[in-house]
Design an enzyme around this catalytic site. Structure first.
Site, short mmCIF file in Angstrom:
data_model
loop_
_atom_site.label_atom_id
_atom_site.label_comp_id
_atom_site.label_asym_id
_atom_site.label_seq_id
_atom_site.Cartn_x
_atom_site.Cartn_y
_atom_site.Cartn_z
N LYS A 87 -1.30 23.83 47.28
CA LYS A 87 -0.33 23.27 48.20
C LYS A 87 0.93 24.13 48.21
O LYS A 87 1.23 24.79 47.22
CB LYS A 87 0.06 21.86 47.75
CG LYS A 87 -0.96 20.80 48.00
CD LYS A 87 -0.43 19.43 47.60
CE LYS A 87 -1.47 18.33 47.79
NZ LYS A 87 -1.90 18.15 49.20
N ARG A 146 -11.47 12.43 47.74
CA ARG A 146 -12.78 11.92 48.17
C ARG A 146 -13.88 12.31 47.19
O ARG A 146 -14.86 11.60 47.04
CB ARG A 146 -13.07 12.42 49.60
CG ARG A 146 -13.16 13.91 49.73
CD ARG A 146 -12.98 14.38 51.18
NE ARG A 146 -11.58 14.34 51.62
CZ ARG A 146 -11.17 14.68 52.82
NH1 ARG A 146 -12.04 15.07 53.74
NH2 ARG A 146 -9.89 14.60 53.13
N1 BES Z 1 -3.13 13.73 48.05
C1 BES Z 1 -3.30 14.37 49.29
C2 BES Z 1 -2.89 13.52 50.48
C3 BES Z 1 -1.44 13.13 50.56
C4 BES Z 1 -0.58 13.88 51.34
C5 BES Z 1 -0.97 12.03 49.92
C6 BES Z 1 0.74 13.52 51.44
C7 BES Z 1 0.36 11.67 50.02
C8 BES Z 1 1.21 12.41 50.79
C9 BES Z 1 -4.77 14.76 49.46
O1 BES Z 1 -5.46 15.06 48.30
C10 BES Z 1 -4.80 15.97 50.32
O2 BES Z 1 -4.33 16.99 49.87
N2 BES Z 1 -5.35 15.87 51.53
C11 BES Z 1 -5.42 16.95 52.41
C12 BES Z 1 -6.78 16.95 53.03
C13 BES Z 1 -7.13 18.19 53.80
C14 BES Z 1 -7.22 19.38 52.85
C15 BES Z 1 -8.43 17.99 54.51
C16 BES Z 1 -4.35 16.76 53.48
O3 BES Z 1 -4.07 15.63 53.85
O4 BES Z 1 -3.76 17.75 53.89
MN MN Z 2 -5.24 17.12 47.75
#
Ligand code: BES
Ligand code: MN
Ligand code: ZN
Length: 496
Positions: free
Chosen positions: A273, A347
C-alpha cells in the site's frame, strides 16, 4: 463510571442536565430548579431565545442556589418524535459538554418527561447508555497528560423512576462493555495487538462463560488452510484462528456463527500500500473486533442462544518469505486461488475461517464482518455497512437489527455475474475482479466458500469500524460498530 437511577433530591452541586422540548414539555424538576436559582433558568431561556432544537445546548454556570455547579439545558426536539436512539444521542451530547468541565457528577433530570415513543424507564436507560458510550477514552498511552486535562466525571445519575429503568439498563451495561472492548481492540496499535496477543484478549471472555479455542500454525497447516496461512507467511507473527463458543440456547440446537476478518496490520504485502494513511490499517481487524465484542455482550447478558464467534488473525507483511502476486494457494475447501494481488488478503483469510466454521459447527446461519474493501467507502461513505446476501429473510432481519440499534446496513448486489468476474486462467478462482464493483466481487469470492443450505451474509464494514469525526454517542476513533447489530440480531431471532 458509576451510573445510578434514583428520584432522591437533586444535588446542589455538579452538572444538572435538563432536556427541554420545542413543544414546551419539561421535566418535573425544571420548576424546582428555576425556583431554587431564583428564576435564573427561565431568564436564561428567554435571554438566549432558547428554542430546544435537537442537540442545542444552553449552559448556566454557578447560578444562585447551585453556586458550585451548573445547569445544562439541552434541546430534545419535539416530544412526539423523540426515539430511543434520539434519547441516546441526547445523553451523549449532554455528557460531552460535561466532560469538558471539572464536574464530577452529572444528573439528568428526566422524571416527568413523557415522549410518545418511549416509556419513562426506556427513556432513562437510553439516556444513560448514550451518555456512558460518549465517556469512552483510549488514553492508556498518554503519559504526559496533565491531571487537569483528563475528564474527572465519575458519576452519571439519572433522576427518574428507578427499578424498571435499572433493570433495562443492566442489559445495556453488558452491551456497552462489549462495545468498549471492540473500541479497545480496534484502537490498539499493531505492535501491541497481533494474532497471539489478540487471542490472549479473547481468552478473557472465559470469565463470562465463553469457551475459547485457539488454532495455531501447525494445526492450521494440517487442516490445509493454505489461503489464510499464505497471507501470514510474510510476517514474523504466527497466524491464529480463535473460536469463542457461547451455548446459552437449547442443547444440540445448531448455532448461529459470527466470523470476523482479523488482519492485525495490512501493509498490502508485496502489493504494498502507499505510505500515507497506511497507519489506518491497524484497524483492519475491525470485523474480528466486532465479533469479539459481540460475544462479550451476548455472554455478558446471558443470551438464551447458541452463538459461535470465529476470528481469523493474521498480519499481512512483505518480506523474503511473503506471498507473491501470481502465487496459487490451496484453501481448506480444496479450491485453489490465484493470488493476483496480495492486498486483497481479507477474503483469503475469511475463505478458510468460513470453511472451518461450517465444518466444525454446522451453523444454520453465518454472518461475516470484515473491513474488506475501500470500494464500499466509495459506495456508502461512513453511513452504512454494506450487506451482501442472497437470503432475503436474513437481509430483512439484519436490516431491522441495524435500524433498531443505529448500526445501519445497506443491501448491495451479489449476483452470478459478479462471481464470473473472479474466474482465473490457471486456478479455480482469482482473488480480485476487474475494474468495477470491487465490493461485490469480494463478496462473490467469499460466496464460493459457503456450503449449500447455509444462510449467509457478508457485511463489509470498512467505512464503519473507525470514526474520523465525533458522533453524539461515539468519540472519534474506534466506533464499536457491529456489536449492537449482532447482539440485536441474535436477540430478535434466536432467543425464545
Ligand atoms: N483492508 C483493506 C480494505 C480497506 C481499505 C479497509 C480502506 C479500510 C479502509 C483490504 O484488505 C484491501 O486492501 N482491499 C483492496 C482490494 C483490492 C486490492 C482488490 C482495496 O480495497 O483496495
Ligand atoms: Mn489489503
Ligand atoms: Zn485488509
Amino acid at each position: 463510571m458509576q451510573i445510578t437511577f434514583s428520584t432522591a433530591a437533586l444535588p446542589k452541586s455538579g452538572a444538572v442536565i435538563i432536556p427541554l422540548f420545542e413543544d414546551g414539555k419539561k421535566p418535573k424538576a425544571y420548576a424546582d430548579i428555576d425556583a431554587a436559582t431564583d428564576g435564573a433558568i427561565e431568564r436564561a431561556v428567554k435571554a438566549a431565545e432558547f428554542k430546544a432544537k435537537k442537540g442545542a445546548i444552553l449552559e448556566i454556570v454557578a447560578p444562585a442556589g447551585i453556586a458550585n455547579g451548573r445547569v445544562i439545558l439541552i434541546g430534545a426536539g419535539t416530544s412526539k418524535d423523540l426515539s430511543a436512539l434520539d434519547a441516546e444521542a441526547l445523553g451523549g451530547s449532554a455528557i460531552n459538554r460535561v466532560l469538558s468541565t471539572r464536574e464530577k457528577i452529572a444528573v439528568f433530570a428526566v422524571a416527568g418527561i413523557t415522549p410518545k415513543k418511549l416509556d419513562a424507564a426506556q427513556l432513562a436507560a437510553r439516556i444513560a447508555h448514550g451518555a456512558r458510550m460518549k465517556t469512552y477514552r483510549f488514553d492508556k498511552y498518554r503519559t504526559k497528560e496533565e491531571k487537569t486535562e483528563k475528564p474527572v466525571l465519575a458519576k452519571i445519575a439519572i433522576h427518574s423512576a428507578t427499578t424498571k429503568a435499572k433493570t433495562i439498563y443492566e442489559t445495556f451495561d453488558k452491551i456497552g462493555d462489549g462495545i468498549f472492548l471492540t473500541r479497545d481492540l480496534v484502537s490498539e496499535p499493531a505492535n501491541v495487538l497481533y494474532p497471539a496477543s489478540f487471542a490472549k484478549r479473547c481468552n478473557e471472555l472465559v470469565k463470562l462463560g465463553v469457551k475459547v479455542k485457539v488454532l495455531s500454525d501447525p494445526e492450521m497447516k494440517k487442516l490445509g488452510m493454505g489461503a489464510l496461512l499464505g497471507v501470514g507467511q510474510g510476517s514474523v507473527r504466527d497466524s491464529k484462528i480463535v473460536a469463542m463458543e457461547w451455548l446459552g440456547g437449547k442443547k444440540g440446537e445448531a448455532p448461529v456463527a459470527l466470523v470476523g476478518k482479523g488482519v492485525t496490520f495490512d501493509t498490502g504485502g508485496i502489493s504494498l500500500k502507499p505510505g500515507p494513511g497506511m497507519g489506518d490499517m491497524k484497524w483492519d481487524m475491525g470485523g474480528a473486533g466486532a465479533v469479539t465484542g459481540a460475544m462479550a455482550a451476548i455472554a455478558g447478558r446471558n443470551a438464551k442462544a447458541n452463538v459461535i464467534g470465529v476470528i481469523g488473525l493474521v498480519e499481512n507483511m512483505p518480506d523474503g518469505n511473503a506471498q507473491r502476486p501470481g502465487d496459487v494457494v490451496k484453501s481448506m475447501s480444496g479450491q485453489t486461488i490465484e493470488v493476483l494481488n496480495t492486498d486483497a488478503e481479507g477474503r483469503l483469510v475469511l475463505a478458510d475461517a468460513l470453511w472451518w466454521t461450517q465444518e466444525t459447527y454446522k451453523p444454520k446461519a453465518m454472518i461475516d464482518l470484515a473491513t474488506l474493501t475501500g470500494a464500499i467507502i466509495v459506495s456508502l461513505a461512513h453511513e452504512f455497512g454494506g450487506m451482501f446476501t442472497k437470503d432475503d429473510k436474513l437481509a430483512k432481519q439484519l436490516a431491522a437489527a441495524g435500524e433498531a440499534t443505529g448500526d445501519l446496513l445497506w443491501r448491495m448486489p451479489l449476483t452470478k455475474n459478479h462471481d464470473e468476474m473472479i474466474k482465473s486462467d490457471i486456478a479455480d478462482m482469482q482473488n480480485i475482479g476487474g475494474k468495477g464493483a470491487g465490493s461485490s466481487t469480494a463478496a462473490a469470492f467469499l460466496g464460493r466458500f459457503i456450503k449449500e443450505g447455509v444462510s449467509w451474509a457478508h457485511l463489509d464494514i470498512a467505512g464503519m469500524a473507525w470514526n474520523e469525526k465525533d458522533k453524539p454517542t461515539i468519540p472519534k476513533g474506534g466506533s464499536g460498530y457491529g456489536v449492537r447489530l449482532l447482539d440485536e440480531y441474535v436477540r430478535a431471532n434466536y432467543e425464545g
